[in-house]
Design a protein around this motif. Structure first.
Motif, PDB file in Angstrom:
ATOM      1  N   ASN A   6       0.824  -1.216   0.000  1.00  0.00           N
ATOM      2  CA  ASN A   6       0.000   0.000   0.000  1.00  0.00           C
ATOM      3  C   ASN A   6       0.854   1.260   0.000  1.00  0.00           C
ATOM      4  OD1 ASN A   6      -2.377  -1.403  -0.051  1.00  0.00           O
ATOM      5  ND2 ASN A   6      -2.841  -1.141   2.107  1.00  0.00           N
ATOM      6  N   THR A   7       1.840   1.326   0.892  1.00  0.00           N
ATOM      7  CA  THR A   7       2.688   2.516   1.005  1.00  0.00           C
ATOM      8  C   THR A   7       3.393   2.809  -0.313  1.00  0.00           C
ATOM      9  OG1 THR A   7       3.032   2.105   3.351  1.00  0.00           O
ATOM     10  CG2 THR A   7       4.629   3.539   2.261  1.00  0.00           C
ATOM     11  N   ILE A   8       4.014   1.797  -0.867  1.00  0.00           N
ATOM     12  CA  ILE A   8       4.796   1.974  -2.085  1.00  0.00           C
ATOM     13  C   ILE A   8       3.884   2.135  -3.297  1.00  0.00           C
ATOM     14  CG2 ILE A   8       6.420   0.790  -3.616  1.00  0.00           C
ATOM     15  CD1 ILE A   8       7.672  -0.211  -0.875  1.00  0.00           C
ATOM     16  N   GLY A   9       2.804   1.370  -3.350  1.00  0.00           N
ATOM     17  CA  GLY A   9       1.845   1.503  -4.448  1.00  0.00           C
ATOM     18  C   GLY A   9       1.278   2.910  -4.529  1.00  0.00           C
ATOM     19  N   ASN A  10       0.935   3.493  -3.395  1.00  0.00           N
ATOM     20  CA  ASN A  10       0.416   4.865  -3.374  1.00  0.00           C
ATOM     21  C   ASN A  10       1.469   5.860  -3.846  1.00  0.00           C
ATOM     22  OD1 ASN A  10      -2.156   4.174  -2.492  1.00  0.00           O
ATOM     23  ND2 ASN A  10      -1.592   4.336  -0.339  1.00  0.00           N
ATOM     24  N   LEU A  11       2.699   5.689  -3.410  1.00  0.00           N
ATOM     25  CA  LEU A  11       3.780   6.582  -3.850  1.00  0.00           C
ATOM     26  C   LEU A  11       3.924   6.505  -5.375  1.00  0.00           C
ATOM     27  CD1 LEU A  11       7.257   7.045  -2.268  1.00  0.00           C
ATOM     28  CD2 LEU A  11       7.042   6.693  -4.702  1.00  0.00           C
ATOM     29  N   ILE A  12       3.979   5.294  -5.905  1.00  0.00           N
ATOM     30  CA  ILE A  12       4.169   5.078  -7.342  1.00  0.00           C
ATOM     31  C   ILE A  12       3.027   5.699  -8.149  1.00  0.00           C
ATOM     32  CG2 ILE A  12       4.143   3.282  -9.136  1.00  0.00           C
ATOM     33  CD1 ILE A  12       5.761   1.540  -7.085  1.00  0.00           C
ATOM     34  N   CYS A  71      10.262   8.658  -7.245  1.00  0.00           N
ATOM     35  CA  CYS A  71      10.646   9.661  -6.262  1.00  0.00           C
ATOM     36  C   CYS A  71       9.501  10.632  -6.022  1.00  0.00           C
ATOM     37  CB  CYS A  71      11.870  10.412  -6.781  1.00  0.00           C
ATOM     38  SG  CYS A  71      12.424  11.737  -5.713  1.00  0.00           S
ATOM     39  N   ASP A  72       9.145  10.803  -4.762  1.00  0.00           N
ATOM     40  CA  ASP A  72       8.171  11.798  -4.342  1.00  0.00           C
ATOM     41  C   ASP A  72       8.974  13.000  -3.848  1.00  0.00           C
ATOM     42  OD1 ASP A  72       6.354  13.422  -3.023  1.00  0.00           O
ATOM     43  OD2 ASP A  72       5.349  11.769  -1.992  1.00  0.00           O
ATOM     44  N   ARG A  73       9.185  13.960  -4.746  1.00  0.00           N
ATOM     45  CA  ARG A  73      10.040  15.109  -4.421  1.00  0.00           C
ATOM     46  C   ARG A  73       9.454  15.958  -3.303  1.00  0.00           C
ATOM     47  NH1 ARG A  73      11.098  17.856 -10.060  1.00  0.00           N
ATOM     48  NH2 ARG A  73      11.065  19.601  -8.620  1.00  0.00           N
ATOM     49  N   ARG A  74       8.153  16.053  -3.249  1.00  0.00           N
ATOM     50  CA  ARG A  74       7.511  16.906  -2.253  1.00  0.00           C
ATOM     51  C   ARG A  74       7.832  16.459  -0.825  1.00  0.00           C
ATOM     52  NH1 ARG A  74       1.118  17.624  -1.207  1.00  0.00           N
ATOM     53  NH2 ARG A  74       1.276  19.262   0.354  1.00  0.00           N
ATOM     54  N   PHE A  75       7.770  15.145  -0.590  1.00  0.00           N
ATOM     55  CA  PHE A  75       8.016  14.619   0.758  1.00  0.00           C
ATOM     56  C   PHE A  75       9.386  13.964   0.898  1.00  0.00           C
ATOM     57  CE2 PHE A  75       3.356  14.746   0.443  1.00  0.00           C
ATOM     58  CZ  PHE A  75       3.097  15.578   1.524  1.00  0.00           C
ATOM     59  N   VAL A  79      11.394   5.029  -3.760  1.00  0.00           N
ATOM     60  CA  VAL A  79      11.531   3.581  -3.718  1.00  0.00           C
ATOM     61  C   VAL A  79      12.294   3.109  -4.951  1.00  0.00           C
ATOM     62  CG1 VAL A  79       9.296   3.108  -4.846  1.00  0.00           C
ATOM     63  CG2 VAL A  79      10.341   1.376  -3.352  1.00  0.00           C
ATOM     64  N   MET A  80      13.259   2.224  -4.708  1.00  0.00           N
ATOM     65  CA  MET A  80      14.001   1.569  -5.774  1.00  0.00           C
ATOM     66  C   MET A  80      13.593   0.099  -5.764  1.00  0.00           C
ATOM     67  SD  MET A  80      18.057   0.728  -6.216  1.00  0.00           S
ATOM     68  CE  MET A  80      18.020  -0.346  -4.804  1.00  0.00           C
ATOM     69  N   LEU A  81      13.260  -0.414  -6.933  1.00  0.00           N
ATOM     70  CA  LEU A  81      12.922  -1.820  -7.081  1.00  0.00           C
ATOM     71  C   LEU A  81      13.947  -2.460  -8.006  1.00  0.00           C
ATOM     72  CD1 LEU A  81       9.084  -1.343  -7.559  1.00  0.00           C
ATOM     73  CD2 LEU A  81      10.258  -2.075  -5.476  1.00  0.00           C
ATOM     74  N   LYS A  82      14.533  -3.564  -7.561  1.00  0.00           N
ATOM     75  CA  LYS A  82      15.507  -4.298  -8.378  1.00  0.00           C
ATOM     76  C   LYS A  82      14.871  -5.571  -8.895  1.00  0.00           C
ATOM     77  CE  LYS A  82      18.950  -4.964  -5.556  1.00  0.00           C
ATOM     78  NZ  LYS A  82      20.277  -5.215  -4.981  1.00  0.00           N
ATOM     79  N   GLY A  83      15.213  -5.920 -10.141  1.00  0.00           N
ATOM     80  CA  GLY A  83      14.667  -7.132 -10.727  1.00  0.00           C
ATOM     81  C   GLY A  83      15.143  -7.314 -12.147  1.00  0.00           C
ATOM     82  N   THR A  84      14.228  -7.788 -12.990  1.00  0.00           N
ATOM     83  CA  THR A  84      14.566  -8.046 -14.393  1.00  0.00           C
ATOM     84  C   THR A  84      13.537  -7.385 -15.307  1.00  0.00           C
ATOM     85  OG1 THR A  84      13.361 -10.135 -14.328  1.00  0.00           O
ATOM     86  CG2 THR A  84      15.744 -10.234 -13.950  1.00  0.00           C
ATOM     87  N   MET A  85      13.993  -7.054 -16.513  1.00  0.00           N
ATOM     88  CA  MET A  85      13.136  -6.422 -17.518  1.00  0.00           C
ATOM     89  C   MET A  85      13.103  -7.319 -18.755  1.00  0.00           C
ATOM     90  SD  MET A  85      11.421  -3.425 -17.790  1.00  0.00           S
ATOM     91  CE  MET A  85      12.264  -2.008 -17.065  1.00  0.00           C
ATOM     92  N   GLU A  86      11.903  -7.593 -19.229  1.00  0.00           N
ATOM     93  CA  GLU A  86      11.718  -8.367 -20.455  1.00  0.00           C
ATOM     94  C   GLU A  86      11.188  -7.443 -21.549  1.00  0.00           C
ATOM     95  OE1 GLU A  86       9.627 -12.365 -19.568  1.00  0.00           O
ATOM     96  OE2 GLU A  86       9.127 -10.994 -17.906  1.00  0.00           O
ATOM     97  N   ALA A 122       9.952  -7.205 -10.174  1.00  0.00           N
ATOM     98  CA  ALA A 122      10.785  -6.863  -9.018  1.00  0.00           C
ATOM     99  C   ALA A 122      11.068  -8.092  -8.157  1.00  0.00           C
ATOM    100  CB  ALA A 122      10.097  -5.796  -8.176  1.00  0.00           C
ATOM    101  N   ALA A 123      12.261  -8.127  -7.599  1.00  0.00           N
ATOM    102  CA  ALA A 123      12.652  -9.177  -6.662  1.00  0.00           C
ATOM    103  C   ALA A 123      12.799  -8.620  -5.244  1.00  0.00           C
ATOM    104  CB  ALA A 123      13.964  -9.824  -7.115  1.00  0.00           C
ATOM    105  N   GLU A 124      13.278  -7.390  -5.163  1.00  0.00           N
ATOM    106  CA  GLU A 124      13.411  -6.743  -3.862  1.00  0.00           C
ATOM    107  C   GLU A 124      13.374  -5.238  -4.035  1.00  0.00           C
ATOM    108  OE1 GLU A 124      17.149  -7.916  -2.080  1.00  0.00           O
ATOM    109  OE2 GLU A 124      18.159  -6.214  -2.951  1.00  0.00           O
ATOM    110  N   GLY A 125      13.211  -4.542  -2.934  1.00  0.00           N
ATOM    111  CA  GLY A 125      13.128  -3.096  -3.004  1.00  0.00           C
ATOM    112  C   GLY A 125      13.827  -2.429  -1.838  1.00  0.00           C
ATOM    113  N   ARG A 126      13.987  -1.138  -1.988  1.00  0.00           N
ATOM    114  CA  ARG A 126      14.560  -0.316  -0.915  1.00  0.00           C
ATOM    115  C   ARG A 126      13.765   0.978  -0.881  1.00  0.00           C
ATOM    116  NH1 ARG A 126      18.522  -0.592   2.707  1.00  0.00           N
ATOM    117  NH2 ARG A 126      19.720   1.274   3.195  1.00  0.00           N
ATOM    118  N   TYR A 127      13.207   1.275   0.290  1.00  0.00           N
ATOM    119  CA  TYR A 127      12.327   2.415   0.480  1.00  0.00           C
ATOM    120  C   TYR A 127      13.032   3.439   1.357  1.00  0.00           C
ATOM    121  CZ  TYR A 127       8.207   5.049   2.081  1.00  0.00           C
ATOM    122  OH  TYR A 127       7.307   6.042   2.382  1.00  0.00           O
ATOM    123  N   TYR A 128      12.965   4.715   0.934  1.00  0.00           N
ATOM    124  CA  TYR A 128      13.581   5.802   1.700  1.00  0.00           C
ATOM    125  C   TYR A 128      12.506   6.791   2.110  1.00  0.00           C
ATOM    126  CZ  TYR A 128      16.348   9.850   2.973  1.00  0.00           C
ATOM    127  OH  TYR A 128      16.880  10.910   3.664  1.00  0.00           O
TER     128      TYR A 128
END
Length: 138
Positions: A6-12, A71-75, A79-86, A122-128
């Motif tokens: 929810n947190t990351i989905g809303n940001l995105i 990136c939510d510049r205002r706040f 979030v960075m998501l690492k994985g693979t692209m097809e 995505a396989a993993e993420g990092r949230y700031y």
């Protein structure tokens, strides 16, 4: 973070730009600003449009390792998501995310050979947020 999806989905969903990264032939990261994903399934799978002939599509074909960043510049959070692209060129994928007005980029329509879909998984993420970072599994 209580509920990552929810947190990351809303940001995105509130961002007008996505940053996607690929790896070039020399092993260096290449990052590009893109329009937001056309579709997302949770925080694991994202669909973007691009040109089949693009440098990015070629890099993903050679090396599918990828990352996407929102990136939510205002706040000052992101979030960075690492994985693979097809790189998908099948008609079902192309039709799934086609929108009216896309002929501006792909004049031959949904069957334009220079139109393809990028599917990021995505396989993993990092949230700031709040001057702290945390890594999470997806």
């Amino acid at each position: 973070m209580k509920n990552a999806e929810n947190t990351i989905g809303n940001l995105i969903d509130k961002q007008g730009v996505a940053f996607i990264s690929s790896v070039d032939g020399d092993g260096f990261p290449n990052t590009k600003a893109m329009l937001p994903p056309r579709k997302r399934e949770g925080i694991r799978t994202f669909y973007f449009t691009t040109n089949t002939s693009s440098m990015r599509a070629a890099q993903y074909r050679d090396n599918p390792k990828a990352c996407i960043y929102f990136c939510d510049r205002r706040f000052f959070r992101g979030v960075m998501l690492k994985g693979t692209m097809e790189v998908l060129e099948d008609s079902e994928s192309k039709e799934m995310i086609w929108r009216e007005g896309d002929t501006m980029y792909y004049p031959k329509g949904v069957t334009d050979p220079d139109y393809c879909v990028l599917r990021f998984t995505a396989a993993e993420g990092r949230y700031y947020s709040n001057f702290k970072s945390e890594t999470f599994e997806i």
